[in-house]
Write an enzyme that holds these catalytic residues in place. Structure first.
Site, short mmCIF file in Angstrom:
data_model
loop_
_atom_site.label_atom_id
_atom_site.label_comp_id
_atom_site.label_asym_id
_atom_site.label_seq_id
_atom_site.Cartn_x
_atom_site.Cartn_y
_atom_site.Cartn_z
N CYS A 191 37.79 56.14 35.17
CA CYS A 191 36.82 56.65 36.15
C CYS A 191 36.76 58.18 36.18
O CYS A 191 35.81 58.74 36.73
CB CYS A 191 37.13 56.09 37.53
SG CYS A 191 36.90 54.32 37.59
N HIS A 223 33.14 60.48 42.30
CA HIS A 223 33.18 59.18 41.63
C HIS A 223 32.96 58.10 42.68
O HIS A 223 33.53 58.16 43.77
CB HIS A 223 34.53 59.00 40.94
CG HIS A 223 34.73 57.60 40.47
ND1 HIS A 223 33.84 56.97 39.62
CD2 HIS A 223 35.70 56.68 40.75
CE1 HIS A 223 34.26 55.74 39.38
NE2 HIS A 223 35.38 55.55 40.06
N ASN A 269 30.67 50.53 41.18
CA ASN A 269 31.50 51.44 40.38
C ASN A 269 31.14 51.26 38.90
O ASN A 269 31.47 50.24 38.30
CB ASN A 269 32.97 51.11 40.64
CG ASN A 269 33.92 52.06 39.91
OD1 ASN A 269 33.51 52.84 39.05
ND2 ASN A 269 35.19 51.98 40.26
O1 UT7 Z 1 37.55 53.51 40.37
C1 UT7 Z 1 38.87 53.56 39.98
C2 UT7 Z 1 39.82 53.59 41.13
N1 UT7 Z 1 39.69 52.42 41.94
C3 UT7 Z 1 39.59 52.54 43.26
O2 UT7 Z 1 39.54 53.65 43.76
C4 UT7 Z 1 39.59 51.29 44.08
C5 UT7 Z 1 40.59 51.42 45.20
N2 UT7 Z 1 40.72 50.22 46.02
C6 UT7 Z 1 39.73 49.78 46.83
O3 UT7 Z 1 38.63 50.30 46.83
C7 UT7 Z 1 40.06 48.67 47.80
O4 UT7 Z 1 41.44 48.43 47.80
C8 UT7 Z 1 39.32 47.32 47.52
C9 UT7 Z 1 37.85 47.47 47.86
C10 UT7 Z 1 39.50 46.92 46.08
C11 UT7 Z 1 39.89 46.22 48.43
O5 UT7 Z 1 39.79 46.62 49.80
P1 UT7 Z 1 41.05 46.53 50.77
O6 UT7 Z 1 40.60 46.97 52.09
O7 UT7 Z 1 42.18 47.28 50.13
O8 UT7 Z 1 41.32 44.99 50.81
P2 UT7 Z 1 42.65 44.20 50.38
O9 UT7 Z 1 42.75 44.15 48.91
O10 UT7 Z 1 43.79 44.72 51.16
O11 UT7 Z 1 42.29 42.78 50.93
C12 UT7 Z 1 42.17 42.52 52.33
C13 UT7 Z 1 41.87 41.05 52.52
C14 UT7 Z 1 42.84 40.14 51.77
O12 UT7 Z 1 43.03 38.99 52.54
P3 UT7 Z 1 44.37 38.80 53.40
O13 UT7 Z 1 45.49 38.89 52.43
O14 UT7 Z 1 44.35 39.93 54.39
O15 UT7 Z 1 44.18 37.45 54.01
C15 UT7 Z 1 42.08 39.79 50.51
O16 UT7 Z 1 42.49 38.56 49.97
O17 UT7 Z 1 40.57 40.74 51.99
C16 UT7 Z 1 40.66 39.72 51.00
N3 UT7 Z 1 39.68 39.96 49.95
C17 UT7 Z 1 38.41 39.58 50.05
N4 UT7 Z 1 37.73 38.93 50.98
C18 UT7 Z 1 36.42 38.71 50.76
C19 UT7 Z 1 39.87 40.62 48.78
N5 UT7 Z 1 38.72 40.65 48.09
C20 UT7 Z 1 37.80 40.02 48.85
C21 UT7 Z 1 36.44 39.74 48.67
N6 UT7 Z 1 35.79 39.10 49.65
N7 UT7 Z 1 35.76 40.12 47.58
#
Ligand code: UT7
Length: 335
Positions: free
Chosen positions: A116, A257, A287
């Site tokens: 990225c 980004h 992204n």
């Molecule tokens: O571009 C290169 C660098 N990359 C980045 O900068 C990405 C950095 N990370 C992020 O942007 C975020 O971490 C994500 C958008 C990928 C995820 O968001 P988050 O707020 O960190 O969510 P999480 O992974 O902590 O998940 C929270 C909850 C989980 O459920 P539990 O364990 O709390 O019950 C996940 O299983 O949301 C659940 N979850 C979803 N729910 C609905 C994860 N993906 C999804 C989904 N739809 N697509």
């Protein structure tokens, strides 16, 4: 800070995004997710998908437009830097594929991999050819067909990525106080375990097993990457502002980004920058990895919102980890 004898500047900008739209509602039918979650957690509504073709097919229309915009022939390009993590093939390079498709007959070129942060790395590398005085017209392209390495059964990643390309032409600047004025770049390989594609390389050559284990898809520990990205992008943006005596008042645009709206907002907050001064199109493209920054520059310039003499901070964070920021004073006449 080293001052180069010649400045590099952007003299043409373009982008290409395929027509097919994959919306959050489409994804609701594919994995256990919903529009509200995706918008709240990422800021994404939809992304574009290239159904037929490869990364070079995203880059070629963008470069063709650059040549038209600048009124130059393909034989006038000296160097082509293609930043991508989804090359058409391992080899020959996507730069060679594009060189042939567009008959850039006097250009040499290569691919550059920094995920990225790829486009920022590419700009810094491309600028060296101009600043050294050895080359006059350098194309820097950020292009990724992320759909080729996305697992559409993994809701953690498939909601995030899209396909696109963006390109700029770098040339020597007539104004020494404008163009690519400064950059700060980093990498830290200890972040490698949180965001990667394991398969296909010399470590895990393709086998039935690597396919079964889904090694040929993106893996991301989103939470771990988020924590580092939110600090890393803000830190590096603040660092480049401080060393160039810039404040939230005299920066016209943050060009971040586009990985997550929450990361971008935190970065703007740290820069004391109103959100109105942030280029944002993550809602429409998601992204697109190396393409996000030139995609913003191109859209904003064509919409007449990016103006000559404006101060820009470009900022990125990505796999590696790689990250960095650039201070760019825009020199193109208004669209
Ligand atoms: O571009 C290169 C660098 N990359 C980045 O900068 C990405 C950095 N990370 C992020 O942007 C975020 O971490 C994500 C958008 C990928 C995820 O968001 P988050 O707020 O960190 O969510 P999480 O992974 O902590 O998940 C929270 C909850 C989980 O459920 P539990 O364990 O709390 O019950 C996940 O299983 O949301 C659940 N979850 C979803 N729910 C609905 C994860 N993906 C999804 C989904 N739809 N697509």
């Amino acid at each position: 800070m080293r001052k180069p004898p010649i400045r590099a500047t952007v003299t043409a900008v373009s982008h290409y995004a395929p027509d097919k739209v994959l919306s959050n509602f489409d994804l609701e039918k594919m994995v256990d997710t919903n529009d509200e979650w995706i918008r709240a957690r990422t800021g994404i509504r939809e992304r574009r998908i290239l159904e037929n073709g490869a990364t070079s097919d995203l880059a070629v229309p963008a470069i063709r437009e650059i040549l038209e915009q600048r009124g130059i022939g393909p034989d006038e390009i000296d160097v082509l830097v293609v930043t991508t993590v989804t090359p058409d093939m391992f080899f020959p390079s996507t730069a060679c594929v594009i060189q042939e498709k567009l008959k850039l007959q006097n250009a040499w070129g290569f691919d550059l991999s920094a995920a990225c942060s790829g486009f920022l790395y590419g700009l810094v590398v491309g600028a060296q050819f101009i600043e050294s005085g050895t080359h006059k017209k350098v194309l820097v392209v950020g292009a990724d067909k992320m759909s080729a390495i996305t697992d559409y059964t993994d809701r953690n990643t498939c909601i995030l990525f899209g396909d696109a390309a963006g390109a700029v032409l770098l040339e020597p600047s007539e104004d020494y106080e404008a163009g690519l004025l400064d950059h700060v770049m980093y990498c830290d390989g200890s972040g490698g375990e949180f965001l990667y594609m394991k398969g296909g390389g010399s470590l895990n050559p393709p086998t039935h097993e690597t396919v079964d284990k889904k090694y040929h898809y993106i893996y991301q520990d989103g939470k771990a990457v988020f924590k580092v990205a939110v600090v890393g992008m803000a830190d590096v943006s603040e660092e480049i502002m401080k060393r160039n005596n810039l404040t939230g008042d005299n920066v016209d645009w943050l060009v971040p980004h586009q990985a997550n709206l929450r990361i971008i907002s935190a970065c703007a907050d740290r820069m004391n920058l109103a959100i109105e001064k942030v280029m944002l199109n993550i809602d429409r493209y998601g992204n697109t990895t190396a393409a996000t920054i030139p995609l913003c520059l191109s859209e904003w310039w064509k919409d007449g919102k990016l103006l000559k003499d404006q101060n820009l901070i470009l900022s990125a964070f990505g796999a590696g980890y790689t990250w960095g920021a650039m201070y760019l004073k825009w020199t193109m006449d208004n669209a």
